[in-house]
Design an enzyme around this catalytic site. Structure first.
Site, PDB file in Angstrom:
ATOM      1  N   TYR A   1       9.694 -41.066 -11.896  1.00 56.12           N
ATOM      2  CA  TYR A   1       8.801 -41.630 -10.865  1.00 56.12           C
ATOM      3  C   TYR A   1       7.436 -40.918 -10.892  1.00 56.12           C
ATOM      4  O   TYR A   1       6.379 -41.547 -10.813  1.00 56.12           O
ATOM      5  CB  TYR A   1       9.466 -41.501  -9.483  1.00 56.12           C
ATOM      6  CG  TYR A   1       8.512 -41.640  -8.322  1.00 56.12           C
ATOM      7  CD1 TYR A   1       7.945 -42.876  -8.005  1.00 56.12           C
ATOM      8  CD2 TYR A   1       8.154 -40.529  -7.545  1.00 56.12           C
ATOM      9  CE1 TYR A   1       7.050 -42.995  -6.944  1.00 56.12           C
ATOM     10  CE2 TYR A   1       7.268 -40.650  -6.488  1.00 56.12           C
ATOM     11  CZ  TYR A   1       6.717 -41.875  -6.187  1.00 56.12           C
ATOM     12  OH  TYR A   1       5.823 -41.989  -5.146  1.00 56.12           O
TER      13      TYR A   1
ATOM     14  N   SER B   1      -0.335 -37.966   1.584  1.00 51.34           N
ATOM     15  CA  SER B   1      -0.212 -39.413   1.390  1.00 51.34           C
ATOM     16  C   SER B   1       0.334 -40.079   2.658  1.00 51.34           C
ATOM     17  O   SER B   1       1.128 -39.477   3.390  1.00 51.34           O
ATOM     18  CB  SER B   1       0.738 -39.664   0.222  1.00 51.34           C
ATOM     19  OG  SER B   1       1.175 -40.999   0.206  1.00 51.34           O
TER      20      SER B   1
ATOM     21  N   GLN C   1      -4.590 -39.441   3.435  1.00 46.85           N
ATOM     22  CA  GLN C   1      -4.793 -40.669   2.640  1.00 46.85           C
ATOM     23  C   GLN C   1      -4.141 -41.847   3.355  1.00 46.85           C
ATOM     24  O   GLN C   1      -2.975 -41.789   3.758  1.00 46.85           O
ATOM     25  CB  GLN C   1      -4.189 -40.490   1.237  1.00 46.85           C
ATOM     26  CG  GLN C   1      -4.278 -41.732   0.364  1.00 46.85           C
ATOM     27  CD  GLN C   1      -3.023 -42.579   0.423  1.00 46.85           C
ATOM     28  OE1 GLN C   1      -1.924 -42.053   0.524  1.00 46.85           O
ATOM     29  NE2 GLN C   1      -3.179 -43.903   0.384  1.00 46.85           N
TER      30      GLN C   1
ATOM     31  N   TYR D   1      -3.221 -46.031   3.333  1.00 49.91           N
ATOM     32  CA  TYR D   1      -3.090 -47.311   2.627  1.00 49.91           C
ATOM     33  C   TYR D   1      -3.384 -48.429   3.612  1.00 49.91           C
ATOM     34  O   TYR D   1      -3.265 -48.255   4.827  1.00 49.91           O
ATOM     35  CB  TYR D   1      -1.656 -47.481   2.114  1.00 49.91           C
ATOM     36  CG  TYR D   1      -1.376 -46.842   0.771  1.00 49.91           C
ATOM     37  CD1 TYR D   1      -2.134 -47.166  -0.344  1.00 49.91           C
ATOM     38  CD2 TYR D   1      -0.325 -45.942   0.612  1.00 49.91           C
ATOM     39  CE1 TYR D   1      -1.861 -46.597  -1.588  1.00 49.91           C
ATOM     40  CE2 TYR D   1      -0.047 -45.373  -0.627  1.00 49.91           C
ATOM     41  CZ  TYR D   1      -0.816 -45.708  -1.709  1.00 49.91           C
ATOM     42  OH  TYR D   1      -0.548 -45.151  -2.931  1.00 49.91           O
TER      43      TYR D   1
ATOM     44  N   THR E   1      -7.276 -45.587   0.265  1.00 48.59           N
ATOM     45  CA  THR E   1      -6.944 -46.031  -1.101  1.00 48.59           C
ATOM     46  C   THR E   1      -7.039 -47.555  -1.180  1.00 48.59           C
ATOM     47  O   THR E   1      -6.385 -48.263  -0.410  1.00 48.59           O
ATOM     48  CB  THR E   1      -5.534 -45.546  -1.486  1.00 48.59           C
ATOM     49  OG1 THR E   1      -5.553 -44.112  -1.472  1.00 48.59           O
ATOM     50  CG2 THR E   1      -5.140 -46.025  -2.876  1.00 48.59           C
TER      51      THR E   1
ATOM     52  N   ARG F   1       6.620 -50.385 -12.539  1.00 49.52           N
ATOM     53  CA  ARG F   1       6.812 -49.245 -13.452  1.00 49.52           C
ATOM     54  C   ARG F   1       8.195 -49.350 -14.097  1.00 49.52           C
ATOM     55  O   ARG F   1       9.214 -49.186 -13.435  1.00 49.52           O
ATOM     56  CB  ARG F   1       6.643 -47.948 -12.668  1.00 49.52           C
ATOM     57  CG  ARG F   1       5.199 -47.768 -12.185  1.00 49.52           C
ATOM     58  CD  ARG F   1       4.955 -46.401 -11.609  1.00 49.52           C
ATOM     59  NE  ARG F   1       5.623 -46.203 -10.352  1.00 49.52           N
ATOM     60  CZ  ARG F   1       5.092 -46.443  -9.149  1.00 49.52           C
ATOM     61  NH1 ARG F   1       3.856 -46.888  -9.047  1.00 49.52           N
ATOM     62  NH2 ARG F   1       5.777 -46.227  -8.060  1.00 49.52           N
TER      63      ARG F   1
ATOM     64  N   LYS G   1     -10.841 -44.470  -2.381  1.00 53.42           N
ATOM     65  CA  LYS G   1     -10.150 -44.020  -3.600  1.00 53.42           C
ATOM     66  C   LYS G   1      -9.664 -45.219  -4.396  1.00 53.42           C
ATOM     67  O   LYS G   1      -8.998 -46.103  -3.845  1.00 53.42           O
ATOM     68  CB  LYS G   1      -8.953 -43.138  -3.229  1.00 53.42           C
ATOM     69  CG  LYS G   1      -8.108 -42.695  -4.419  1.00 53.42           C
ATOM     70  CD  LYS G   1      -7.067 -41.679  -3.993  1.00 53.42           C
ATOM     71  CE  LYS G   1      -6.247 -41.167  -5.149  1.00 53.42           C
ATOM     72  NZ  LYS G   1      -5.206 -42.094  -5.586  1.00 53.42           N
TER      73      LYS G   1
ATOM     74  N   HIS H   1      -5.446 -44.813 -10.142  1.00 50.32           N
ATOM     75  CA  HIS H   1      -4.143 -44.472  -9.572  1.00 50.32           C
ATOM     76  C   HIS H   1      -3.247 -43.791 -10.625  1.00 50.32           C
ATOM     77  O   HIS H   1      -2.034 -43.976 -10.645  1.00 50.32           O
ATOM     78  CB  HIS H   1      -3.451 -45.736  -9.034  1.00 50.32           C
ATOM     79  CG  HIS H   1      -2.724 -45.531  -7.745  1.00 50.32           C
ATOM     80  ND1 HIS H   1      -3.232 -45.868  -6.511  1.00 50.32           N
ATOM     81  CD2 HIS H   1      -1.491 -45.010  -7.485  1.00 50.32           C
ATOM     82  CE1 HIS H   1      -2.355 -45.575  -5.568  1.00 50.32           C
ATOM     83  NE2 HIS H   1      -1.285 -45.040  -6.128  1.00 50.32           N
TER      84      HIS H   1
ATOM     85  N   ARG I   1      -1.082 -46.145 -12.767  1.00 55.93           N
ATOM     86  CA  ARG I   1       0.125 -46.695 -12.138  1.00 55.93           C
ATOM     87  C   ARG I   1      -0.099 -48.077 -11.550  1.00 55.93           C
ATOM     88  O   ARG I   1       0.807 -48.647 -10.956  1.00 55.93           O
ATOM     89  CB  ARG I   1       0.607 -45.740 -11.025  1.00 55.93           C
ATOM     90  CG  ARG I   1       1.102 -44.432 -11.576  1.00 55.93           C
ATOM     91  CD  ARG I   1       1.199 -43.383 -10.493  1.00 55.93           C
ATOM     92  NE  ARG I   1       2.376 -43.480  -9.643  1.00 55.93           N
ATOM     93  CZ  ARG I   1       3.573 -43.005  -9.939  1.00 55.93           C
ATOM     94  NH1 ARG I   1       3.762 -42.421 -11.106  1.00 55.93           N
ATOM     95  NH2 ARG I   1       4.579 -43.105  -9.088  1.00 55.93           N
TER      96      ARG I   1
HETATM   97  C1  LIG Z   1       4.123 -39.879  -8.223  1.00 64.13           C
HETATM   98  C2  LIG Z   1       2.780 -40.347  -7.777  1.00 64.13           C
HETATM   99  C3  LIG Z   1       2.613 -40.815  -6.494  1.00 64.13           C
HETATM  100  C4  LIG Z   1       1.338 -41.201  -6.066  1.00 64.13           C
HETATM  101  N1  LIG Z   1       1.178 -41.594  -4.756  1.00 64.13           N
HETATM  102  C5  LIG Z   1      -0.054 -41.902  -4.315  1.00 64.13           C
HETATM  103  C6  LIG Z   1      -0.255 -42.216  -2.942  1.00 64.13           C
HETATM  104  O1  LIG Z   1       0.660 -42.191  -2.141  1.00 64.13           O
HETATM  105  N2  LIG Z   1      -1.528 -42.535  -2.555  1.00 64.13           N
HETATM  106  C7  LIG Z   1      -2.586 -42.567  -3.427  1.00 64.13           C
HETATM  107  O2  LIG Z   1      -3.707 -42.863  -3.026  1.00 64.13           O
HETATM  108  N3  LIG Z   1      -2.413 -42.241  -4.722  1.00 64.13           N
HETATM  109  C8  LIG Z   1      -1.190 -41.903  -5.177  1.00 64.13           C
HETATM  110  N4  LIG Z   1      -1.030 -41.546  -6.482  1.00 64.13           N
HETATM  111  C9  LIG Z   1      -2.184 -41.474  -7.377  1.00 64.13           C
HETATM  112  C10 LIG Z   1      -2.773 -40.058  -7.350  1.00 64.13           C
HETATM  113  O3  LIG Z   1      -3.351 -39.761  -6.110  1.00 64.13           O
HETATM  114  C11 LIG Z   1      -3.863 -39.872  -8.422  1.00 64.13           C
HETATM  115  O4  LIG Z   1      -4.795 -40.904  -8.322  1.00 64.13           O
HETATM  116  C12 LIG Z   1      -3.285 -39.835  -9.848  1.00 64.13           C
HETATM  117  O5  LIG Z   1      -2.048 -39.176  -9.849  1.00 64.13           O
HETATM  118  C13 LIG Z   1      -4.262 -39.115 -10.786  1.00 64.13           C
HETATM  119  O6  LIG Z   1      -3.785 -39.120 -12.091  1.00 64.13           O
HETATM  120  P1  LIG Z   1      -3.020 -37.850 -12.754  1.00 64.13           P
HETATM  121  O7  LIG Z   1      -1.702 -37.770 -12.071  1.00 64.13           O
HETATM  122  O8  LIG Z   1      -2.910 -38.231 -14.173  1.00 64.13           O
HETATM  123  O9  LIG Z   1      -3.852 -36.637 -12.518  1.00 64.13           O
HETATM  124  C14 LIG Z   1       0.236 -41.156  -6.939  1.00 64.13           C
HETATM  125  C15 LIG Z   1       0.423 -40.689  -8.238  1.00 64.13           C
HETATM  126  C16 LIG Z   1       1.664 -40.263  -8.667  1.00 64.13           C
HETATM  127  C17 LIG Z   1       1.814 -39.722 -10.054  1.00 64.13           C
END
Ligand SMILES: Cc1cc2nc3c(=O)[nH]c(=O)nc-3n(C[C@H](O)[C@H](O)[C@H](O)COP(=O)(O)O)c2cc1C
Length: 380
Positions: free
Chosen positions: A24, A106, A127, A129, A155, A164, A254, A278, A281
């Site tokens: 995840y 988050s 953060q 949503y 975000t 995913r 974001k 993101h 993702r």
């Molecule tokens: C497991 C996971 C959960 C995430 N959950 C959120 C979230 O709840 N809110 C959000 O704005 N971004 C979320 N993100 C995105 C991260 O804030 C960030 O943009 C991203 O991880 C940056 O890339 P990197 O992990 O390669 O550094 C998540 C990323 C991951 C890997």
């Protein structure tokens, strides 16, 4: 193995966490093209080595949105990070406070706002949503305000969630009911250190801020089902006025990846943007943030504060992002791996490593101040 880098923490997290959790964190959407681009494109940026420039007074500190930071690094929002270690977000927030950098909680955290905010004295970032139930959003913003959160990160790149594949293969997604639960329990049993730390000692396993609207449905499937049906695809620029009416502190958008959107963000009067996809993702196939950042910084860098994330795994990467036009950099997976591997201690150590790497990169590019880092530090 003793961790010497974020990459080492990834390996340690892989060993310690049950596969459904590790995949995840580690995974991206669809074929993971963008996830890979984020890492590869950033790493390919060549730094410009300079010599004989007296780098005896390096200072990594900076100011962002009125806050003094020990370095231009923020722990970005990671949903469900609290499952990586016992009361995980609270542990990570403590590590961030000790290191002198902000922690972003988050919306979909495991620990609620009240728990994290009461564990530390430094204000955290929150953060948000977009959720169909605007009254619930209002309530979350009111809580964040009352608990002293300094900055709101809104975000905007998830009107619908990307799919995913790894979550399906690991048993996190598409495995409802008893069969799915049993599969996860089995994975937990074969990772006893995690099972004892989080499964047994990490209770309650509520879904933090969302728990009040989930009621007694607290399983992982309930949570993902809630996300699918409550995230609002009708999100538009009008929402910024709504958020502004509820939040008068610094507001960041974001998930900006396009210069036109960045210009529009500036017109709405937000205090900053985070160039982000993101972490690869959401829409697979979009450019890496290292590619998207320079034109965005050129377009709006004088009008707003530009931050960036995506693929940052070291202090060298922090310098690369700053040189490409960011004023600050969010860590994502890097801190989630460290938390999964070694809890608060891991995140604290990771931040020490990043700061040490940042210092060395500044020294060898001949830079004493963070504000001096720019495109001059890159080989063009
Ligand atoms: C497991 C996971 C959960 C995430 N959950 C959120 C979230 O709840 N809110 C959000 O704005 N971004 C979320 N993100 C995105 C991260 O804030 C960030 O943009 C991203 O991880 C940056 O890339 P990197 O992990 O390669 O550094 C998540 C990323 C991951 C890997």
């Amino acid at each position: 193995m003793r961790a010497a880098s974020a990459i080492d923490y990834r390996e340690l997290a892989r060993r310690r966490l049950p596969p459904f959790l590790f995949e995840y964190i580690d995974g991206g959407s669809y074929a993971e093209v963008t996830l890979q681009r984020n890492v590869d494109d950033l790493r390919a940026i060549a730094l410009r080595q300079r010599v004989l420039r007296d780098v005896s007074t390096i200072d990594t500190s900076c100011t962002l949105f009125g806050q003094q930071l020990s370095m231009p690094v923020i722990l970005g929002p990671i949903g469900l990070a609290g499952m990586n270690a016992r009361r995980g977000e609270t542990q990570a927030a403590r590590a961030a406070e000790a290191a002198g950098v902000p922690f972003t909680l988050s919306t979909v955290s495991a620990c609620p706002l009240s728990e994290v905010c009461s564990a530390i004295t430094r204000p955290i970032w929150f953060q948000l949503y977009i959720i169909r139930d605007r009254a619930f959003m209002r309530d979350l913003m009111a809580q964040a305000r009352e608990l002293g959160c300094s900055t709101l990160v809104f975000t905007v790149d998830m009107p619908v969630p990307g799919s995913r594949y790894r979550d399906y293969h690991s048993g996190l997604a598409g495995a409802p009911g008893l069969r799915g639960s049993l599969r996860r329990v089995l994975q937990a049993m074969t990772h006893p250190r995690w099972a004892w730390d989080v499964g047994v000692r990490g209770r309650p396993h509520h879904l933090g801020n969302v728990a009040p609207v989930l009621g007694s449905d607290t399983g992982l499937e309930d949570f993902f089902a809630w996300m699918r049906s409550n995230f609002d695809p009708a999100i538009s620029w009008r929402e910024i006025d709504f958020i502004r009416s509820e939040w008068n502190g610094p507001l960041l958008l974001k998930g900006i990846l396009d210069a036109d959107d960045a210009r529009e963000a500036v017109r709405t009067g937000v205090d900053g943007i985070i160039v982000s996809n993101h972490g690869g993702r959401q829409l697979d196939g979009v450019p890496s943030t290292a590619t998207a950042l320079p034109p965005i910084a050129d377009a709006v860098g004088n009008d707003t504060t530009v931050l960036a994330d995506g693929g940052v795994r070291s202090g060298l990467d922090v310098v690369r992002m700053l040189a490409l036009g960011a004023r600050g950099v969010l860590l994502g997976r890097a801190w989630a791996y460290a938390l999964g591997a070694a809890g608060e201690r891991g995140v604290a150590h990771l931040l020490q490593l990043v700061q040490a790497e940042l210092r060395v990169a500044m020294a060898l590019t001949g830079t004493n101040r963070v504000s001096e880092i720019g495109e001059d530090n890159l080989v063009r």
